[in-house]
Design an enzyme around this catalytic site. Sequence first.
Site, PDB file in Angstrom:
ATOM      1  N   GLU A  29       0.827  -1.222   0.000  1.00 27.29           N
ATOM      2  CA  GLU A  29       0.000   0.000   0.000  1.00 27.29           C
ATOM      3  C   GLU A  29       0.859   1.269   0.000  1.00 27.29           C
ATOM      4  O   GLU A  29       0.528   2.252  -0.661  1.00 27.29           O
ATOM      5  CB  GLU A  29      -0.915   0.005   1.225  1.00 27.29           C
ATOM      6  CG  GLU A  29      -1.863   1.187   1.239  1.00 27.29           C
ATOM      7  CD  GLU A  29      -2.635   1.299   2.546  1.00 27.29           C
ATOM      8  OE1 GLU A  29      -3.297   2.323   2.725  1.00 27.29           O
ATOM      9  OE2 GLU A  29      -2.555   0.378   3.379  1.00 27.29           O
ATOM     10  N   ASP A  30       1.971   1.238   0.728  1.00 24.40           N
ATOM     11  CA  ASP A  30       2.726   2.479   0.976  1.00 24.40           C
ATOM     12  C   ASP A  30       3.990   2.648   0.140  1.00 24.40           C
ATOM     13  O   ASP A  30       4.610   3.701   0.188  1.00 24.40           O
ATOM     14  CB  ASP A  30       3.126   2.544   2.461  1.00 24.40           C
ATOM     15  CG  ASP A  30       1.915   2.706   3.360  1.00 24.40           C
ATOM     16  OD1 ASP A  30       0.830   2.955   2.820  1.00 24.40           O
ATOM     17  OD2 ASP A  30       2.052   2.566   4.581  1.00 24.40           O
TER      18      ASP A  30
END
Length: 760
Positions: free
Chosen positions: A96-97
């Site tokens: 996600e990051d």
Amino acid sequence: MEEQKRQYPITEEEGEKMVDEAFQNLLNSYLASRHRKKVDIITKAFHFARQAHKGVRRLSGEPYIMHPIAVAQIACSEMGLGSTSICSALLHDVVEDTDYTVEDISNIFGPKIAQIVDGLTKISGGIFGEQASAQAENFKKLLLTMSEDIRVILIKICDRLHNMRTLASQPANKQYKIAGETLYIYAPLANRLGLNKIKSELENLSFRFEHPEEFAKIEMLLSETASKRDELFNDFIAPIEEALTKMGLKHRIIKRVKTPYSIWSKMQTKHVSFDQIYDLLAVRIIFTPSKDELEINECFDIYVALSKIYKSHPDRLREWLNHPKANGYQALHVTLMSNKGRWIEVQIRSERMDEVAEQGFAAHWKYKEGGEITEDEGELGDWLSTIKEILDDPQPDAMDFLDAIKLNLFASEIFVFTPKGEIKTMPAGCTALDFAFQIHTFLGSHCIGAKVNHKLVPLSHKLESGDQVEILTSNSQHVEPSWVNFVSTAKAKGKIQAILRRDNRESQKEGERILTEFLARHDMEVTTSALDKLCDLHEVRHHEDLFLAIGLKNIILGDKDIDEIYGRRSKDDDLKSKSWLRYVPFVGKKKEDRKEERDERSYFIIDKDFNRKKPVIITDDNLNQFIFPTCCHAIPGDDVLGFIDGRNRVVIHQRNCSVASKLKSTYGKRILDAKWDMHKRLFFDATIEVSGIDRIGLLNQVTQVISGQLNVNIHHIDITCGEGIFSGKIELRIHDREDVDNIISLLKDVDGLQEINQIM
């Protein structure tokens, strides 16, 4: 992932040392477990995640990698999960990051870890429309991925628990959103999965952030009364210790104190004070069976030994040994009368039962880390199947969807039998119709009644534990809209609504066909203009509603419809047909008319430049700029929050209001912190309910306390006396919550009054 990220001035050296110590602690916990020791892959995952999150800090100032390590630590030491789960927890924010993909994770760590990380990423990500609820949509994803691998939801709960433990660094509006969502979704999920310890902590942390003053007050009261409880506990267990030692059982006895959240919940629901809660203390006996096959026998042997020492409550023996709960919980509960005149609940568990009770389904992964959960895994499989069915035909509205799921999450359980003697676990409060849908959708949709214990009962009959149920059907029976009102299970509700929606679609098609043929006979076509005029004539909002009403024969087409389309109706006819609408606000009126009739007060409007991290302040001067709904009747001094409605106005709810709970879970980004700054200039309505033993002069003394001592205006009073019982409601005009608390406190000193509560 709930964390915002920001750079903080912590030295690189301090950060590196902090991370190394945290990871070493994780490895030590893992090595002390009974799992196969796959240290290499865990170390590899740690270094990979550390590099991926390099340079990023949390709001607390720690290196961001501390969050994945903490989540992995919870998964390892508090849930008992193994290497696959620990690696997935360490990597859960990487996709996600950062620029890494699920394919990268799969190539480096294998498909199983990649599948779990992918499931966790799906839950966190996603873009939704203006009307959709991001939280509800995420919850759907959570349940979908959960049915693929239960470890996804277990790690997500670990992630939520760590976010709750570090919630103090967030602004108040974010705290309310996350705490409300936790209480509404994650705590019930943890409960359903048998994670009792984690469920209690999630509830307590939510309570602490939503009602800090109440939390601190209960903590203080628990601390002040601790010595009395210790004395009661030691006195109570002394003869039990002696009896169990004589039996030769290896055992330990634990003192269990009710949590602040459960105390507060009981105070709210039962309308009692802290002093009136008598079940603060419980005792847990955990023993090691002499042989595995004697585990259940020895549970009952302990129960018999306790019954010889203390008298047991006849209605409070709960036996979850032969019929474990859906989350795997097994124990024997008995309530005993102590020598001090207090009822004390005793829970009898073996070491294995205690492990399952505390870690729930997660306990099984100690022995199944390499395997996968299938749908034939007992009650959990049944629950996952029900969840899948709801997801296959989800409710159109996000709130309805969450409510449907929560029907299954919160329900306590009963056991009922089929005609052949098969046992079925059902939620408490379910009906014969719920049972029919639980067996099969066809059975439910054609159900005309049931025989419960060989007696004929209606569909709405509520079942009790031990009932034997036979469902009666007829091919001519069809699902009725009224059924939704009395079924209580998510499965039955979802199926009924799905069938009704399907039937409505068929009726709409039939209505459209009837209308098309009707207009064709008058040399007309179905146009938007014609449909708008017919909707206006028959007072329906949408074209689909018009088709449905025609299809159901609720509207019979005739000359008036043709006149309406051609505009041949007179103004007098129009006024006659719609004169009743003057008394029904907003029904049958166009949007332009409704706008003109809107309240012209100047509301406080939240614009795009408003800082949502700061609280809105409610004062004597701006009170009328906020909306106060009747669902919770907030008054100054209550713990409140603001909700930004569709017109960007601010609606004020009590934080523990049931409507606010849904809003926090479903529309969390619209939640604001709200504070009172009132100076006892304005008056508010409050209603107090009193009851007690009637006597001459009691009412006079009550009114003397309220009006004489406190100088509070009694707005309305309604008192009933009969058979020696005094009860009634008193409507008051007060300034704030402090006034109400003072009144209740002084009324408690009135001789004869037994219960004094405020009605919300």
